[in-house]
Design a protein around this motif. Sequence first.
Motif, PDB file in Angstrom:
ATOM      1  N   GLU B   8      28.591  45.796  23.598  1.00 34.85           N
ATOM      2  CA  GLU B   8      28.459  47.222  23.774  1.00 34.85           C
ATOM      3  C   GLU B   8      27.889  47.483  25.128  1.00 34.85           C
ATOM      4  N   ASN B   9      27.002  46.749  25.706  1.00 38.54           N
ATOM      5  CA  ASN B   9      26.664  46.848  27.061  1.00 38.54           C
ATOM      6  C   ASN B   9      27.377  46.619  28.014  1.00 38.54           C
ATOM      7  N   PHE B  10      28.325  45.448  27.702  1.00 43.54           N
ATOM      8  CA  PHE B  10      29.432  44.997  28.491  1.00 43.54           C
ATOM      9  C   PHE B  10      30.509  46.357  28.851  1.00 43.54           C
ATOM     10  N   ARG B  11      30.846  46.752  27.708  1.00 46.07           N
ATOM     11  CA  ARG B  11      31.861  47.920  27.885  1.00 46.07           C
ATOM     12  C   ARG B  11      31.321  49.077  28.429  1.00 46.07           C
ATOM     13  N   PHE B  12      30.062  49.349  28.208  1.00 51.29           N
ATOM     14  CA  PHE B  12      29.308  50.410  29.093  1.00 51.29           C
ATOM     15  C   PHE B  12      29.541  50.078  30.546  1.00 51.29           C
ATOM     16  N   LEU B  13      29.193  48.894  31.057  1.00 52.36           N
ATOM     17  CA  LEU B  13      29.193  48.378  32.276  1.00 52.36           C
ATOM     18  C   LEU B  13      30.532  48.763  32.771  1.00 52.36           C
ATOM     19  N   VAL B  14      31.629  48.303  32.172  1.00 51.48           N
ATOM     20  CA  VAL B  14      33.003  48.294  32.712  1.00 51.48           C
ATOM     21  C   VAL B  14      33.396  49.856  32.858  1.00 51.48           C
ATOM     22  N   LEU B  15      32.664  50.843  31.782  1.00 53.53           N
ATOM     23  CA  LEU B  15      32.897  52.330  32.158  1.00 53.53           C
ATOM     24  C   LEU B  15      32.286  52.690  33.435  1.00 53.53           C
ATOM     25  N   GLU B  16      30.984  52.195  33.399  1.00 54.52           N
ATOM     26  CA  GLU B  16      30.124  52.885  34.510  1.00 54.52           C
ATOM     27  C   GLU B  16      30.785  52.352  35.962  1.00 54.52           C
ATOM     28  N   VAL B  17      31.297  51.138  35.938  1.00 51.46           N
ATOM     29  CA  VAL B  17      31.787  50.632  37.391  1.00 51.46           C
ATOM     30  C   VAL B  17      33.113  51.534  37.719  1.00 51.46           C
ATOM     31  N   THR B  18      33.689  51.768  36.432  1.00 53.04           N
ATOM     32  CA  THR B  18      34.940  52.347  36.658  1.00 53.04           C
ATOM     33  C   THR B  18      34.567  53.805  37.101  1.00 53.04           C
ATOM     34  N   LYS B  19      33.685  54.532  36.598  1.00 52.53           N
ATOM     35  CA  LYS B  19      33.353  55.992  36.897  1.00 52.53           C
ATOM     36  C   LYS B  19      32.770  56.195  38.479  1.00 52.53           C
ATOM     37  N   GLN B  20      32.134  54.961  38.941  1.00 54.22           N
ATOM     38  CA  GLN B  20      31.550  54.880  40.186  1.00 54.22           C
ATOM     39  C   GLN B  20      32.768  54.950  41.232  1.00 54.22           C
ATOM     40  N   ILE B  21      34.021  54.098  40.597  1.00 51.65           N
ATOM     41  CA  ILE B  21      34.890  53.960  41.719  1.00 51.65           C
ATOM     42  C   ILE B  21      35.852  55.204  41.461  1.00 51.65           C
ATOM     43  N   LYS B  42      23.202  56.223  40.559  1.00 52.57           N
ATOM     44  CA  LYS B  42      23.762  55.269  39.378  1.00 52.57           C
ATOM     45  C   LYS B  42      23.771  53.703  39.736  1.00 52.57           C
ATOM     46  N   ASP B  43      23.482  53.332  40.939  1.00 51.08           N
ATOM     47  CA  ASP B  43      23.846  51.810  41.321  1.00 51.08           C
ATOM     48  C   ASP B  43      22.517  51.259  41.014  1.00 51.08           C
ATOM     49  N   ASP B  44      21.332  51.888  40.662  1.00 49.67           N
ATOM     50  CA  ASP B  44      20.423  51.258  40.207  1.00 49.67           C
ATOM     51  C   ASP B  44      20.426  50.949  38.497  1.00 49.67           C
ATOM     52  N   ASN B  84      30.687  40.009  38.841  1.00 45.95           N
ATOM     53  CA  ASN B  84      31.655  40.516  39.551  1.00 45.95           C
ATOM     54  C   ASN B  84      31.936  42.015  39.243  1.00 45.95           C
ATOM     55  N   LEU B  85      31.550  42.556  38.044  1.00 46.97           N
ATOM     56  CA  LEU B  85      31.698  44.027  38.165  1.00 46.97           C
ATOM     57  C   LEU B  85      30.692  44.730  38.906  1.00 46.97           C
ATOM     58  N   GLU B  86      29.385  44.023  38.875  1.00 49.32           N
ATOM     59  CA  GLU B  86      28.542  44.599  39.527  1.00 49.32           C
ATOM     60  C   GLU B  86      28.786  44.595  41.075  1.00 49.32           C
ATOM     61  N   ARG B  87      29.450  43.546  41.488  1.00 41.73           N
ATOM     62  CA  ARG B  87      29.581  43.547  42.983  1.00 41.73           C
ATOM     63  C   ARG B  87      30.533  44.525  43.242  1.00 41.73           C
ATOM     64  N   MET B  88      31.458  44.808  42.279  1.00 41.73           N
ATOM     65  CA  MET B  88      32.515  45.842  42.611  1.00 41.73           C
ATOM     66  C   MET B  88      31.812  47.150  42.781  1.00 41.73           C
ATOM     67  N   ALA B  89      30.953  47.651  41.990  1.00 40.46           N
ATOM     68  CA  ALA B  89      30.087  48.684  42.137  1.00 40.46           C
ATOM     69  C   ALA B  89      29.340  49.007  43.711  1.00 40.46           C
ATOM     70  N   GLU B 185      39.541  45.538  49.549  1.00 40.10           N
ATOM     71  CA  GLU B 185      40.084  44.128  49.376  1.00 40.10           C
ATOM     72  C   GLU B 185      39.297  43.309  48.891  1.00 40.10           C
ATOM     73  N   ARG B 186      37.968  43.360  49.198  1.00 43.47           N
ATOM     74  CA  ARG B 186      36.752  42.538  48.470  1.00 43.47           C
ATOM     75  C   ARG B 186      36.826  42.899  46.963  1.00 43.47           C
ATOM     76  N   MET B 187      37.226  43.904  46.599  1.00 44.13           N
ATOM     77  CA  MET B 187      37.105  44.496  45.200  1.00 44.13           C
ATOM     78  C   MET B 187      38.090  43.474  44.432  1.00 44.13           C
ATOM     79  N   GLY B 188      39.221  43.078  45.155  1.00 44.31           N
ATOM     80  CA  GLY B 188      40.384  42.491  44.645  1.00 44.31           C
ATOM     81  C   GLY B 188      39.892  40.881  44.492  1.00 44.31           C
ATOM     82  N   ASP B 189      39.066  40.409  45.431  1.00 43.83           N
ATOM     83  CA  ASP B 189      38.508  39.029  45.004  1.00 43.83           C
ATOM     84  C   ASP B 189      37.797  38.884  43.981  1.00 43.83           C
ATOM     85  N   SER B 190      36.798  40.030  43.833  1.00 48.58           N
ATOM     86  CA  SER B 190      36.122  40.100  42.542  1.00 48.58           C
ATOM     87  C   SER B 190      36.986  40.141  41.303  1.00 48.58           C
TER      88      SER B 190
END
Lengths: 96, 544
Positions: B8-21, B42-44, B84-89, B185-190
Amino acid sequence: MASDNHEFRHESLEDRTSIAKYLNALSEAFANGNLTFGHNGHAIELEPRGLLKFDVKATRKRGAVKVSIRLNWQEDEEDRDPSVGSLVISTSGEGK
Amino acid sequence: MPSRAIQENFRFLVLEVTKQIESTVQVVTTGDEALIDSVYLKDDYIDNLRGFIDAKCLTVIRDADEGDERTVELARAVDIVTNNLERMADFAVNILRQYKYVKDHAILRGYGLEPLFAEVLGALGKVSEAIFKADVNEALEICRSEFNLDEMYAERFHRVMSELRAGGEQVEDLVTTLFIVRYLERMGDSLLNIGEAIISLALHERLKIHQYWALEETLDVGRGEAKGLSLESIFETRSGCRIGRVRDHREGAEGNLVLFKEGQRDKLLEERAGILFWQERFPDLVPKILSWHEGEHHASLLLEYLSGQTFQQILLEGTSDELRAALQALGTTLRAIWEATRVDEPVQPGFLGQIAKRLRDVKKVHPGFGDDDQTIGALRVPAFADLLRRAEAIEAELPAPFSTFIHGDFNVDNIIFDPAQDRLHFIDLHRSRRFDYVQDVSVFMVSNFRLPVLETTIRRRLSAVILAVYRFVQTFAQEAGDTTFEARLTLGMVRSFTTSTRFVLDPSFARAMYLRARYLLERLLAHEGGDWSTFSMPTNVLRY
């Protein structure tokens, strides 16, 4: 072949002239391939064959000098344990 | 399966990172700066989410029941992806920090960042499904977005560079633009890390994407069609090639095992040449080449998987009957090869030259070997290196009277015996050529000897095999009229005993081999000037 677990030890005081007869005796015994050590009617008879591991070490520490000469070898495995089978590759025919 | 909480938390994380982007796109493309602060805040939260999942995953890995590798693998993959998701955020936040320095927004917008963001968001949308279904095709799509992002980045990079060279007042904005594009481009690396972690999870193996693609290309399947192939194991060889065992479940393939090799192009070219060398005359002896793929530096090879056990496995684990059968097959095979390929033209094996080439590597592992001249009283004990030089004259008068096909690296682990078919196979054929057969014989004998096993029953087995092969080859040599066989074999044994010590780290075992090489060389030198047909190799060196 002598049975296993025999031990012989000799110790004496010699000088550089008198030591020669011992070294010669050992040297001749190796050349003849027959080395016998006897005491009290018991004897260890050795027949050095195959590879001899020869190890000479000399050290001098504050006037205390030591020269050690060590020889090791393995007696033939087949002699000690006849059950060790040998493997043969047949060369007789075409095989399969 | 990791706990629900992780999922659940993982799906949440994906969602939050998506929203940030998404918010970041919004700011950059429309100039809606009101969103910037909310992204910062949101970053914290995202950091905390990552910390929570991280800790949970580590607990799962620590507490997993033994044998429950699936759960551990999944937890590990989730952990890698989370980080890696956190790095993208973080990169999203960094983009907004840069954005604040932009003076003329038209310049930034002129660079068309939407497609880059779209690529990132598209890949992000696939992450949850891909990981929880361990879906290779989705993971591949995620990996591919990194390559697409790289291309888009390169295009914009060159444009910025040429505009900078043209000069003008926009220098600062151009540099800022470059920074922003670089974060994308670095998001691509992640994303690439994420995709690779999922592929590894799906295939149970650590696999880099270029190796996976090499596999796909070699198997001649289109993009994303690798379904139905499963990688069963992968290991690295000494020469740096990676070998995988792949099962092919695709239509018509009947679940056959195939062997996949990927590595340096030059090495694999040699391997392929070796296989082709044998193929014509002994097609059943070597694996069939199913496919070959060649890039600029890398290449990959798909080979028929040969069933059976290596000779080494049989030596160490087989029954006496299995060993006998394998040994007999070895004799029969070698004799057949030697007789069929014999060409009566002298060939110089050059064993001493082979030692010289490798002596430096030997000394790296065993510094005392080689330069060991001594005196005992009036007796001068020459250095091994001197003995080797003296033996050169002997070797020069001892060419082999004929040549045959040889394996070239005839170690016990390069021979496979299939007991079901009573058939022998050769593998690792990169050094196969026409040469002195004694080369293979001495390499084989020493490869038995040097197995680092001290157990008495196995040592006896090794001695018996070495001696049996020696006697077998001796008979062959006599029948073939090879009168210098014993002397050449002695040189070959000197060579193999010496050079093999570089793989033997146990100093006393290495020394035993080195002293054997010395002993053989001295026996050979003692015969100098004599008739070589009367020389025989001392067999007492064959036992340890």
